[in-house]
Design a protein around this motif. Sequence first.
Motif, short mmCIF file in Angstrom:
data_model
loop_
_atom_site.label_atom_id
_atom_site.label_comp_id
_atom_site.label_asym_id
_atom_site.label_seq_id
_atom_site.Cartn_x
_atom_site.Cartn_y
_atom_site.Cartn_z
N PHE A 78 0.84 -1.20 0.00
CA PHE A 78 0.00 0.00 0.00
C PHE A 78 0.88 1.26 0.00
O PHE A 78 0.88 2.02 0.97
CB PHE A 78 -0.93 0.01 1.23
N PRO A 79 1.64 1.50 -1.07
CA PRO A 79 2.59 2.61 -1.06
C PRO A 79 1.95 4.00 -1.11
O PRO A 79 2.60 4.98 -0.75
CB PRO A 79 3.44 2.36 -2.30
N ASP A 80 0.70 4.11 -1.53
CA ASP A 80 0.09 5.43 -1.68
C ASP A 80 -0.65 5.91 -0.44
O ASP A 80 -1.16 7.04 -0.43
CB ASP A 80 -0.88 5.42 -2.88
N THR A 81 -0.72 5.13 0.60
CA THR A 81 -1.43 5.55 1.80
C THR A 81 -0.56 6.51 2.61
O THR A 81 0.68 6.47 2.54
CB THR A 81 -1.77 4.33 2.68
N PRO A 82 -1.20 7.40 3.39
CA PRO A 82 -0.42 8.33 4.22
C PRO A 82 0.45 7.60 5.26
O PRO A 82 1.55 8.04 5.59
CB PRO A 82 -1.46 9.20 4.90
N ARG A 97 3.61 6.43 3.49
CA ARG A 97 4.49 7.56 3.22
C ARG A 97 5.19 8.04 4.49
O ARG A 97 6.37 8.41 4.47
CB ARG A 97 3.70 8.70 2.58
#
Length: 143
Positions: A16-20, A23
């Motif tokens: 899930f690389p796009d979740t806050p 990040r």
Amino acid sequence: MILGFLLFAAAAVRFFPDTPFARTLVKYLVELPMDAMRKLERRHIILVVILLCAGQSLAILGSAELALAYAVDMSVYYDLLICAWTGSALNSLRTSLSSLRLHLKRPARRGRGNQRQSRGPARTARTAQPANDDDDIGRAKAA
């Protein structure tokens, strides 16, 4: 427990690389440590190794300031030692490579097999002759 957290963080960043959350994990677990590592120099690493390996002997010196000053002095010495060793190794490698190149460029010598080489006229054993015609050999032997 830490291994479980790191596995969970790696899975969150990987899947899930796009979740806050991912990040944030990347920022604090990857980017900030990498920025800190970029600021490290070789002498800092040598100082940490000296402090870790020589803990007991540095404790004998008494105060922490004196022990740290001694460790810094030793880290500078070891840093210079590593630089000198590396320079010597590179110089030896450069010399070996140039010698190898010279050896590879030179054509190989091939012998003529069993052919005899002419050596000129054969020499005969010489008898002892006087250096001057006036010398008398008999007087020299009698003396």
